[in-house]
Design a protein around this motif. Structure first.
Motif, mmCIF file in Angstrom:
data_model
loop_
_atom_site.group_PDB
_atom_site.id
_atom_site.type_symbol
_atom_site.label_atom_id
_atom_site.label_comp_id
_atom_site.label_asym_id
_atom_site.label_seq_id
_atom_site.Cartn_x
_atom_site.Cartn_y
_atom_site.Cartn_z
ATOM 1 N N UNK A 69 -6.548 7.625 -8.463
ATOM 2 C CA UNK A 69 -6.354 7.246 -9.870
ATOM 3 C C UNK A 69 -6.432 5.726 -9.987
ATOM 4 N N UNK A 70 -6.591 5.284 -11.194
ATOM 5 C CA UNK A 70 -6.743 3.839 -11.437
ATOM 6 C C UNK A 70 -5.823 3.425 -12.580
ATOM 7 N N UNK A 71 -5.271 2.225 -12.445
ATOM 8 C CA UNK A 71 -4.447 1.655 -13.513
ATOM 9 C C UNK A 71 -4.836 0.194 -13.712
ATOM 10 N N UNK A 72 -4.790 -0.232 -14.938
ATOM 11 C CA UNK A 72 -5.054 -1.645 -15.247
ATOM 12 C C UNK A 72 -3.718 -2.381 -15.375
ATOM 13 N N UNK A 73 -3.623 -3.461 -14.684
ATOM 14 C CA UNK A 73 -2.395 -4.270 -14.693
ATOM 15 C C UNK A 73 -2.673 -5.581 -15.417
ATOM 16 N N UNK A 74 -1.865 -5.897 -16.407
ATOM 17 C CA UNK A 74 -1.951 -7.183 -17.127
ATOM 18 C C UNK A 74 -0.659 -7.947 -16.888
ATOM 19 N N UNK A 75 -0.783 -9.133 -16.377
ATOM 20 C CA UNK A 75 0.381 -9.972 -16.076
ATOM 21 C C UNK A 75 0.290 -11.240 -16.903
ATOM 22 N N UNK A 114 0.808 -1.225 0.000
ATOM 23 C CA UNK A 114 0.000 0.000 0.000
ATOM 24 C C UNK A 114 0.836 1.267 0.000
ATOM 25 N N UNK A 115 2.111 1.159 0.321
ATOM 26 C CA UNK A 115 2.973 2.338 0.351
ATOM 27 C C UNK A 115 3.868 2.434 -0.881
ATOM 28 N N UNK A 116 4.466 1.280 -1.267
ATOM 29 C CA UNK A 116 5.416 1.320 -2.386
ATOM 30 C C UNK A 116 4.780 1.011 -3.736
ATOM 31 N N UNK A 117 3.653 0.288 -3.706
ATOM 32 C CA UNK A 117 3.027 -0.104 -4.971
ATOM 33 C C UNK A 117 3.595 -1.374 -5.583
ATOM 34 N N UNK A 155 -5.962 0.738 -7.627
ATOM 35 C CA UNK A 155 -6.373 2.092 -7.285
ATOM 36 C C UNK A 155 -5.354 2.694 -6.321
ATOM 37 N N UNK A 156 -5.079 3.959 -6.546
ATOM 38 C CA UNK A 156 -4.155 4.679 -5.660
ATOM 39 C C UNK A 156 -4.818 5.985 -5.209
ATOM 40 N N UNK A 157 -4.659 6.313 -3.939
ATOM 41 C CA UNK A 157 -5.188 7.584 -3.402
ATOM 42 C C UNK A 157 -4.098 8.290 -2.613
#
Length: 243
Positions: free
Chosen positions: A44-50, A8-11, A32-34
């Protein structure tokens, strides 16, 4: 089931369980990051594809653990006998290392067979059925980590590659002129290393007075075909041929 975790802090995104590309090779999720604003918070929101890349964690195996084939003994080097096929989950997924090596580890004393990287088993040196009429090869396949084995039974089929040989160069027989027609005189003996299905021999007779005798074209048995008269011909010098 939770598969991934995010700090939650570093991502930093980390895995919680082992991954298996054969079960699922791709994941998509939103992050999601706040910020820590007191009056107003921004997000903000980001989509992650792995994509999960496979590795060689599944053993490959021959599709058959016994092959049987036949080949004519006059087949030229380079002639393919059969195609060896393997199954490999890693290869089917297209993610693993599909490179394999084939080895003949038994049954080929004179190195008369080889295997291409594609799995084609082929003739490397001329065959001779009269010397060796069958082979049972033990073949190993490996991808560097796993191995599997199979057996290949090869029957060498005959071809007409050996001349027949008359076992006697000369025959001498004495007959009475009173013998009956169709009297057995002798049999022309021969040897042929080829299989009987390839011999299909034909005998024939030449020489002065050959019409007084009959040489069976299939068996080589010589018999009289006419009455003999010593006063007309007392000696015969005939030649028997076999082809």
């Amino acid at each position: 089931m939770n598969i991934f975790d995010i700090d939650s802090y570093t991502g930093w995104i980390t895995t919680l369980v082992p991954l298996d590309s054969e079960n699922q090779n791709e994941y998509k999720f939103n992050v999601f990051a706040t910020d820590n604003g007191h009056d107003i918070k921004h997000s903000t929101k980001a989509t992650v594809a792995i994509k999960v890349k496979g590795y060689n964690d599944n053993p490959m195996a021959f599709k058959q653990h016994k092959y049987e084939t036949a080949i004519k003994e006059d087949s030229l080097p380079g002639t393919v006998l059969l195609q060896l096929e393997i199954t490999d989950i890693d290869e089917e997924d297209g993610d693993g290392d599909s490179n394999v090596d084939f080895y003949i580890i038994a049954g080929d004393l004179y190195s008369q067979f080889r295997i291409r990287a594609s799995g084609e088993l082929y003739i490397a040196k001329p065959l001779d059925r009269e010397a060796i009429d069958s082979y049972v090869l033990t073949i190993l396949v490996t991808d560097g980590k796993f191995i599997d084995k199979t057996n290949v039974s090869i029957t060498v089929q005959d071809s007409n590659d050996n001349p027949m040989i008359c076992l006697k160069y000369r025959y001498r027989e004495t007959l009475s002129e009173s013998v009956e027609i169709n009297t057995h005189v002798l049999q022309v003996l021969y040897s042929d290393a080829d299989d009987s299905t390839n011999t299909r021999l034909r005998f024939y007779l030449t020489g002065n007075g050959a019409d007084d005798f009959h040489l069976d074209e299939n068996s080589g048995i010589l018999k009289t075909s006419r009455s003999l008269n010593r006063e007309i011909q007392s000696k015969y010098q005939l030649t028997a041929f076999v082809q």
